[in-house]
Design a protein around this motif. Sequence first.
Motif, short mmCIF file in Angstrom:
data_model
loop_
_atom_site.label_atom_id
_atom_site.label_comp_id
_atom_site.label_asym_id
_atom_site.label_seq_id
_atom_site.Cartn_x
_atom_site.Cartn_y
_atom_site.Cartn_z
N VAL A 1 0.84 -1.19 0.00
CA VAL A 1 0.00 0.00 0.00
C VAL A 1 0.88 1.25 0.00
O VAL A 1 1.83 1.35 0.77
N CYS A 2 0.53 2.19 -0.87
CA CYS A 2 1.22 3.47 -0.93
C CYS A 2 0.18 4.49 -1.38
O CYS A 2 -0.11 4.61 -2.57
N ARG A 3 -0.43 5.19 -0.42
CA ARG A 3 -1.50 6.12 -0.77
C ARG A 3 -1.38 7.40 0.06
O ARG A 3 -0.53 7.51 0.93
N GLY A 4 -2.24 8.34 -0.25
CA GLY A 4 -2.25 9.60 0.48
C GLY A 4 -1.02 10.43 0.22
O GLY A 4 -0.52 10.50 -0.91
N LYS A 5 -0.52 11.07 1.29
CA LYS A 5 0.66 11.95 1.16
C LYS A 5 1.88 11.19 0.66
O LYS A 5 2.68 11.73 -0.10
N ASP A 6 2.03 9.93 1.11
CA ASP A 6 3.18 9.13 0.65
C ASP A 6 3.17 8.99 -0.86
O ASP A 6 4.17 9.17 -1.54
N ASN A 7 2.00 8.64 -1.42
CA ASN A 7 1.88 8.46 -2.86
C ASN A 7 2.03 9.80 -3.59
O ASN A 7 2.72 9.88 -4.61
#
Length: 136
Positions: free
Chosen positions: A60-66
């Motif tokens: 999973v890589c979502r939100g601010k990280d993505n």
Amino acid sequence: MSDLILNDNTATLSLELVHLLQVNPGDRVDIGYAEYEKTMMPVIYKSDAGNKLSEGYSFVCRGKDNDFLSQYGKNFKVIDNFGTLFLKGDQEFKVFTEVKAAVTSFLDKNIIEDTNYNIKKLQKLFCMKLFFRFLP
């Protein structure tokens, strides 16, 4: 072929990168940021607190990280720099002088001097991840 492909909510690793990281499905990986050739670049590493790797070598890589990682691109090649695995994206990311100065100042104030290079390197990666999570 890319070593890491960034999608809307996940990132997928190539078999080559899986072998370099020495990870298996169920292990955790994380992405931080460190300086490489006078610019800040993403770094991928095995972590106890990261996101769990699936059977298909995705995590999973979502939100601010993505959002932040996508500024470097969607397709990444790995650069192995003495065991630190930097990710070179398919688009150029410009690091502003002010950001670099703020990062350097932050690291100088928050990292204790240590003769053990590996511990210091991990502290820098951790501090960089924390710093970039709070950028607007």
